[in-house]
Write an enzyme that holds these catalytic residues in place. Structure first.
Site, PDB file in Angstrom:
ATOM      1  N   ASP A 215      -2.545  25.975  -1.990  1.00 14.00           N
ATOM      2  CA  ASP A 215      -2.970  25.943  -0.587  1.00 14.00           C
ATOM      3  C   ASP A 215      -4.329  26.606  -0.443  1.00 14.00           C
ATOM      4  OD1 ASP A 215      -1.887  25.282   2.221  1.00 14.00           O
ATOM      5  OD2 ASP A 215      -2.699  27.297   2.457  1.00 14.00           O
ATOM      6  N   ASN A 223     -12.812  25.422   8.812  1.00 15.03           N
ATOM      7  CA  ASN A 223     -13.049  24.263   9.678  1.00 15.03           C
ATOM      8  C   ASN A 223     -13.740  24.664  10.970  1.00 15.03           C
ATOM      9  OD1 ASN A 223     -12.323  21.811   8.536  1.00 15.03           O
ATOM     10  ND2 ASN A 223     -10.165  22.034   9.005  1.00 15.03           N
ATOM     11  N   HIS A 228     -15.140  19.913  10.863  1.00 13.40           N
ATOM     12  CA  HIS A 228     -14.109  19.178  10.120  1.00 13.40           C
ATOM     13  C   HIS A 228     -14.686  18.296   9.020  1.00 13.40           C
ATOM     14  CE1 HIS A 228     -10.644  20.380  12.524  1.00 13.40           C
ATOM     15  NE2 HIS A 228     -11.442  20.320  13.586  1.00 13.40           N
ATOM     16  N   ASP A 232     -13.411  18.276   5.242  1.00 17.71           N
ATOM     17  CA  ASP A 232     -13.047  17.115   4.417  1.00 17.71           C
ATOM     18  C   ASP A 232     -13.742  17.152   3.064  1.00 17.71           C
ATOM     19  OD1 ASP A 232     -11.373  16.147   6.348  1.00 17.71           O
ATOM     20  OD2 ASP A 232     -12.744  14.604   7.081  1.00 17.71           O
ATOM     21  N   GLU A 258      -4.058  20.867   3.991  1.00 21.96           N
ATOM     22  CA  GLU A 258      -4.854  21.546   2.967  1.00 21.96           C
ATOM     23  C   GLU A 258      -4.005  22.001   1.782  1.00 21.96           C
ATOM     24  OE1 GLU A 258      -3.896  24.753   6.096  1.00 21.96           O
ATOM     25  OE2 GLU A 258      -4.224  22.601   6.005  1.00 21.96           O
TER      26      GLU A 258
END
Length: 351
Positions: A215, A223, A228, A232, A258
Site C-alpha cells: 500500500d 493526491n 490526481h 496516476d 493505491e
C-alpha cells in the site's frame, strides 16, 4: 445474443422466476431475477448445480448468497463461455477437416481402383473401347464426389483458420479483461483468479505460496498536494517497478486504489521478505516527474508491505486477511517498512 427466447418462452420463465424469488430471503432485485431466469431457462448448467447445492445446504438464498452466485456464474459467464465455445468449435472443425481429408483420400483411391477396373473390363468387352454399361456412371459419380469433398476440404481449411483467429481474439479479450488499464498489472479479478488457481494446485514439494499486500503511504495527501494526474503517474510508476521485478510464475496485481498485491507460488518466507524489502527500497529511492512541471521531480514516495505465507487448509480470504493485518501493522509501526504476519496455529486453520 445471450438470451434468444421467444416472447411466450420469456413470459413462462417470468412466471416461474417470480414464484421462486418469492420463496427466498433475498430482495426482489435484478441480481436475483438474473440468476433465477438463467436457472429456470436451463441455459447455465454451472449455476443450476451451484444453486441447487446452496438451497440443499442452506434452505433459502439471502442477498449475500444471491450476489455471490450472480458474480460467479452470471456476470463473468460471457468471457468464459466464449473461450470454451471458441476452443470447442475449433476442435470440432479440426476433427471434421481431418475426416474430410481422410474421406477424400479414400475416394481418390476408390476412383483409381474403378479406373483400373474399367480398363481391364473394357478391353475384351467392346471394339469401340467403351466401358461396360453403368461403369461410366459410377466413374462420373466418383469424380463428382471427389470434387465435392475437395471443395468441402477447402471450406473447412478456411473455417479452421477463422476458428484459430477467433480463439486468439477471445483469448486476447479474456486477457485484457483481467488487466488493469493504468498499471498494466493484473486487476482485482485477475488477482482473484490467480490466487484461487494457486491455492487449488496440489500441495507443492517446496515452500510457498506467499502473498504480499503493498500500500502506498499517505497517498491521499500526495493526491491533494500534487493532483490526481500525478497520483496516476505514481500508481503507473509503482506498477512498472512491480512488472520489472516480479517474473516467472509470480503474479503482480493492482488490488484496488493505491493497494497492490504480489502472489509468490513457490517462494519461502525468507525469499518473500527479501523481495518485499527490495521493492520497498526501490520505491523509496524513486523520483517521479511532475506532469505539470517537467523540471520538478517528486520523491518521498514510500510503501508499506504486509506478508503472509500460506498454511495448509487456509482459505484465500484468510490468507489475504493475514497479509492485510501485517500491512496495517507496518503502517502502525511508522510506514515505509515490511512486516511478516505470524503463522496461525494448525487447529485455528482447521476450524
Amino acid at each position: 445474443m445471450r438470451y434468444e427466447h421467444t416472447f411466450a418462452q420469456s413470459a413462462e420463465f417470468l412466471r416461474q422466476v417470480v414464484k421462486r424469488m418469492g420463496q427466498q430471503d433475498a430482495g426482489l432485485h435484478p441480481f436475483s431475477y438474473a440468476i433465477w431466469y438463467e436457472y429456470v431457462s436451463g441455459i447455465n448448467r454451472d449455476l443450476q448445480i451451484a444453486l441447487d447445492a446452496r438451497i440443499k445446504s442452506e434452505g433459502k438464498l439471502d442477498d449475500a448468497a444471491t450476489c455471490a452466485l450472480y458474480y460467479k456464474h452470471v456476470a463473468d459467464l460471457d468471457a468464459k463461455t466464449a473461450l470454451r465455445i471458441g476452443a470447442s468449435v475449433g476442435h470440432l472443425v479440426d476433427q471434421v477437416a481431418d475426416s474430410a481429408t481422410h474421406a477424400g483420400d479414400q475416394a481418390s483411391h476408390y476412383g483409381d481402383s474403378l479406373e483400373r477396373w474399367g480398363e481391364t473390363l473394357q478391353r475384351p468387352a467392346t471394339a469401340k473401347g467403351e466401358p461396360p454399361p453403368g461403369l461410366a456412371d459410377i466413374l462420373r459419380g466418383t469424380r463428382e464426389m471427389q470434387k465435392a469433398i475437395s471443395d468441402l476440404h477447402e471450406r473447412l481449411e478456411e473455417s479452421r483458420r477463422e476458428g484459430q483467429e477467433l480463439r486468439r481474439e477471445v483469448a486476447r479479450a479474456r486477457e485484457e479483461a483481467l488487466v488493469d488499464g493504468l498499471t498494466g498489472l493484473a486487476n482485482r479479478k485477475g488477482f482473484d483468479l490467480a490466487l484461487s488457481a494457486c491455492l487449488q494446485q496440489d500441495a507443492p514439494a517446496g515452500p510457498g505460496p506467499c502473498l504480499l499486500m503493498i500500500d502506498l503511504d499517505r497517498f491521499k495527501r500526495l493526491n491533494d498536494a500534487h493532483g490526481h494526474l500525478f497520483g496516476d503517474k505514481v500508481l503507473a510508476g509503482v506498477g512498472e517497478m512491480l512488472r520489472a521485478n516480479v517474473k516467472g510464475k509470480d503474479t503482480a496485481a493492482r488490488y484496488g486504489g493505491e493497494e497492490f498485491a504480489v502472489i509468490l507460488p513457490h517462494t519461502p518466507r525468507g525469499g518473500a521478505v527479501g523481495l518485499a524489502e527490495a521493492l520497498r527500497a526501490l520505491v523509496a529511492a524513486s523520483r517521479i516527474k511532475n506532469g505539470s512541471n517537467n523540471q520538478t521531480f517528486i520523491g518521498n514516495i514510500t510503501v508499506s508491505i504486509g506478508i503472509a505465507d500460506y498454511v495448509a487448509g487456509e482459505s484465500a480470504a484468510d490468507l489475504i486477511a493475514r497479509a492485510d493485518q501485517a500491512l496495517y501493522a507496518a503502517k502502525a509501526q511508522g510506514r515505509n517498512r515490511v512486516n511478516l504476519a505470524p503463522r496461525p496455529q494448525p487447529e485455528a486453520v482447521s476450524k
